[in-house]
Write an enzyme that holds these catalytic residues in place. Structure first.
Site, PDB file in Angstrom:
ATOM      1  N   GLY A 290      31.002  36.458  39.180  1.00 35.81           N
ATOM      2  CA  GLY A 290      30.010  37.766  39.486  1.00 35.81           C
ATOM      3  C   GLY A 290      29.833  37.702  37.563  1.00 35.81           C
ATOM      4  O   GLY A 290      30.335  37.216  36.795  1.00 35.81           O
ATOM      5  N   SER A 291      29.580  39.768  38.108  1.00 38.67           N
ATOM      6  CA  SER A 291      29.375  40.149  36.605  1.00 38.67           C
ATOM      7  C   SER A 291      30.279  40.441  35.987  1.00 38.67           C
ATOM      8  O   SER A 291      29.990  39.999  34.473  1.00 38.67           O
ATOM      9  CB  SER A 291      28.152  41.180  36.842  1.00 38.67           C
ATOM     10  OG  SER A 291      27.005  40.854  37.670  1.00 38.67           O
ATOM     11  N   THR A 292      31.683  40.394  36.836  1.00 44.32           N
ATOM     12  CA  THR A 292      32.752  40.510  35.500  1.00 44.32           C
ATOM     13  C   THR A 292      32.655  39.600  34.547  1.00 44.32           C
ATOM     14  O   THR A 292      33.637  39.749  33.307  1.00 44.32           O
ATOM     15  CB  THR A 292      33.939  40.099  35.813  1.00 44.32           C
ATOM     16  OG1 THR A 292      34.017  39.735  37.153  1.00 44.32           O
ATOM     17  CG2 THR A 292      33.743  41.688  36.974  1.00 44.32           C
ATOM     18  N   PHE A 293      32.330  38.677  34.862  1.00 44.44           N
ATOM     19  CA  PHE A 293      31.953  37.467  33.626  1.00 44.44           C
ATOM     20  C   PHE A 293      31.670  37.176  32.375  1.00 44.44           C
ATOM     21  O   PHE A 293      31.208  37.078  31.291  1.00 44.44           O
ATOM     22  CB  PHE A 293      31.218  36.085  34.154  1.00 44.44           C
ATOM     23  CG  PHE A 293      32.349  34.870  34.136  1.00 44.44           C
ATOM     24  CD1 PHE A 293      33.506  35.134  33.991  1.00 44.44           C
ATOM     25  CD2 PHE A 293      31.457  33.670  33.410  1.00 44.44           C
ATOM     26  CE1 PHE A 293      33.781  33.400  34.143  1.00 44.44           C
ATOM     27  CE2 PHE A 293      33.049  32.084  33.110  1.00 44.44           C
ATOM     28  CZ  PHE A 293      34.170  32.323  33.986  1.00 44.44           C
ATOM     29  N   LYS A 294      30.112  38.765  32.215  1.00 46.13           N
ATOM     30  CA  LYS A 294      29.406  38.846  31.296  1.00 46.13           C
ATOM     31  C   LYS A 294      30.720  40.045  30.406  1.00 46.13           C
ATOM     32  O   LYS A 294      30.051  39.059  28.980  1.00 46.13           O
ATOM     33  CB  LYS A 294      28.472  40.187  32.164  1.00 46.13           C
ATOM     34  CG  LYS A 294      27.436  39.312  32.786  1.00 46.13           C
ATOM     35  CD  LYS A 294      26.664  40.104  32.799  1.00 46.13           C
ATOM     36  CE  LYS A 294      25.531  39.571  34.713  1.00 46.13           C
ATOM     37  NZ  LYS A 294      24.926  40.636  35.375  1.00 46.13           N
TER      38      LYS A 294
END
Length: 658
Positions: A290-294
């Protein structure tokens, strides 16, 4: 005529003498061959005919945390065996043994009736039970010392340490990964047999004791592990989640300080648990981050100098169509800077940054951060995750991978990658074993931090860290992760889970997470918390961030890392319960009699007992009790005679004798 007869008689005498002479020479030659040339081989064959060798379980070395606290130890216990041919009264012996061994007389007679000269009756008896059977002095019944694996901290670090089978070969965790190192040399029991194969001299059987294996010193800290497990359990329970994971590591070295799974299991009785609870999900399971990849997307874009933190992107008021797919943001934004895209976790903004970066460069950086391949941590069953080759990215893939969907990673991969940002851009290899020592305490092998490669520059790492700090400030998605007195750099993550039935994304199931490092300016800890399928809220900033905060605060307190500013209250430092030391050599009979204790799930009276005696009772009654301190038992919970419920904290506190 007479002369011819005498001549023929002499010839016959010579022939017979020659024949006997040749036979004698043959006998002498054969004797010389057997007695001289084949002496050693004949001795071995004779010993095989007259001796029976029974292998004994080798003693395994201990597994300890970085402070030397035992997490797994081997206790020596007696195993009972029978030599049926030496039993004078088979029926009577079976009748006597049945109540002691807890098996039927018929089963014992069945063992006695086998054609084997040696048969195990019961392995690893409780010390008091073994002593009572020995006192019976039964003919044909003997005892052999064997080691039994014991985990004094019960569930603490169970998924990391693992467990052993009856063999005792390691079956999971460190026990499996370092099985050949921990496992000692096998001992043996030798019994003599007569010409008919009957065993003799049972009381004088020669025993070679098993030699202990090497001891493993982990990078884990039991107190930090306990903090992580306690806060993770609280987060999973309060959110009604399916399970959870928590990981604490040093970003500058790659040392793992804590690795928690919930729910966990008791390795002393692992066979009572479902297989799914036995694996270490932190390394074995992969999921969409999820958004941790940003964080990694923006790190790559900044490193390639295609964006600056202040660059502004049109976020389309929360709705953006690419190919045949529409991307949504949780909140509608018109325009956001790169820094705000991370702070407010805009999927649309991330997709547009990914489009500018391009699939080739994004793929290259994600591989450089370690995704799509195993980290090489010294634990079994590690998952490589799933990062498809860029040639297999189609349509909307570049956009979705930019915000952490369509790609999977393990918790250890994500924590290692975020540590790269924390330490200034260098990917470190995570590890969990610090040293290997022999049974005399001499160091055999030491493991040092290992640099894998530089991924981003220090300047890029500083910029990304600054942006991650804003996530835990007012307006950021990770405000609940803020720790008073410390700067926190982090990122929330909320990812839809794949539905195996529809082969699409589930409408209700989510993985919520928070990852970050603290203190942000001089990172000492990288912490990652994952909550799987929470019921109360699907957002990482709501269900995972508070657990991050509590783990961070209590661990910093424990490590005596001072805050950077004033704090309003001193947090309570939570320490793990003290590990059970191995029992001493002596055995005493003080304390309450086992016969007087209530039957069933009832707390026995441990008052005044030594730790050795308490361990015996725990073994006999199959109780899992947390032991604290040393000396003699002074306090216990629940009180004696009270039923033990599944929700009770069951412990005994020891105080040194005056």
């Amino acid at each position: 005529m007479k002369d011819e007869r005498e001549k023929w008689a002499r010839v016959r005498i010579v022939m017979i003498g020659t024949l006997f002479g040749l036979l004698f020479l043959g006998v002498v030659g054969r004797a010389f061959y057997l007695q001289i040339l084949q002496h050693e081989e004949m001795i071995k064959k004779a010993e095989k005919q007259h001796q029976r060798i029974i292998p004994l379980t080798p003693a395994r070395g201990a597994i300890m945390d970085r402070n030397g606290t035992p997490l797994a130890v081997s206790l020596e216990m007696d195993s009972c065996y029978a030599e049926p041919r030496n039993i004078q009264d088979i029926n009577g012996t079976a009748q006597v043994l049945a109540p002691f061994l807890g098996i039927s007389k018929r089963d014992i007679l069945h063992k006695f009736s086998t054609n084997r000269n040696f048969v195990w009756l019961e392995r690893r008896l409780a010390p008091d039970l073994a002593a009572r059977i020995k006192n019976l002095k039964l003919h044909g019944i003997g005892f052999s010392p064997e080691s039994k694996r014991f985990y004094p901290n019960v569930e603490v670090a169970a998924n990391v340490v693992g467990f052993t089978g009856l063999d005792p070969n390691g079956l999971e965790g460190i026990e499996l990964k370092y099985d050949s190192v921990i496992l000692g040399n096998t001992g043996y029991l030798v019994t003599e047999r007569d010409a008919l194969g009957r065993n003799i001299a049972i009381d004088d059987a020669l025993v070679k004791k098993s030699e202990p294996g090497k001891n493993i010193i982990l990078t884990l800290d039991k107190n930090i592990q306990y903090i992580a497990e306690k806060e993770l359990a609280k987060a999973v329970t309060e959110s009604g989640a399916k399970n959870g994971m928590a990981l604490v590591m040093e970003p500058n070295t790659g040392k793992v300080l804590a690795m928690a799974n919930y729910p966990s299991f008791n390795p002393n009785s692992f066979s009572h648990y479902a297989q799914s609870l036995l694996r270490n999900r932190v390394v074995a399971d992969s999921f969409e981050p999820g958004s941790t990849f940003k964080v990694f997307l923006i790190s790559a874009a900044l490193e390639e100098k295609i964006v600056k933190p202040t660059d502004v992107f049109n976020c389309e008021n929360g709705r953006y169509t690419i190919a045949d797919r529409t991307i949504h943001d949780t909140h509608s934004y018109s325009s956001l800077s790169v820094a705000d895209i991370l702070k407010y976790s805009s999927n649309i903004g991330a997709a547009k940054i990914g489009s500018r970066l391009g699939d080739e460069r994004l793929f290259r950086y994600l591989r450089s951060f370690g995704f799509g391949e195993r980290t090489g941590i010294d634990l079994p069953g590690e998952s490589p995750g799933n990062l498809r080759d860029k040639r297999r990215w189609y349509g909307v893939d570049l956009a979705t991978i930019s915000f952490g969907q369509g790609v999977s990673a393990s918790a250890i991969q994500l924590a290692t990658a975020i540590s790269t940002v924390a330490n200034g851009g260098i990917l470190m290899k995570p590890y969990i074993v610090e040293r290997i020592v022999d049974d005399k305490g001499q160091e055999v092998q030491k493991f040092d931090p290992q640099v894998m490669r530089r991924v981003i520059s220090e300047d890029t790492a500083r910029k990304v860290t600054k942006m991650m700090e804003s996530v835990t400030t007012n307006g950021g998605t990770g405000l609940n992760a803020a720790v008073e007195g410390y700067l926190v750099a982090g990122k929330t993550g909320t990812a839809q889970k794949a539905d195996p039935v529809t082969h699409g994304y589930s409408a209700t199931k989510r993985t919520a997470s928070f990852i970050g490092f603290i203190p942000a300016d001089k990172p000492k800890l990288t912490i990652f918390v994952v909550i799987d399928e929470p019921k109360t809220s699907p957002y990482g900033g709501v269900v995972a961030a508070p657990a991050f905060r509590e783990i961070a605060l209590k661990t910093l307190c424990y490590l005596k890392i001072p805050p950077q500013g004033e704090i309003s209250k001193t947090p309570k430092v939570v320490e793990a319960k003290q590990a059970v030391p191995p029992p001493q050599d002596e055995m005493s009979e003080e304390g309450a009699s086992l016969d007087s204790m209530a039957e069933g799930e009832v707390m026995p009276n441990f008052q005044g007992m030594s730790m050795r005696r308490v361990l015996q009772v725990m073994e006999k009654r199959s109780l899992n009790i947390r032991l604290m301190g040393s000396g003699r038992a002074m306090e216990q919970n629940p009180p004696p005679g009270q039923k033990i419920r599944g929700t009770d904290e069951v412990w005994i506190k020891f105080t040194p004798s005056a």
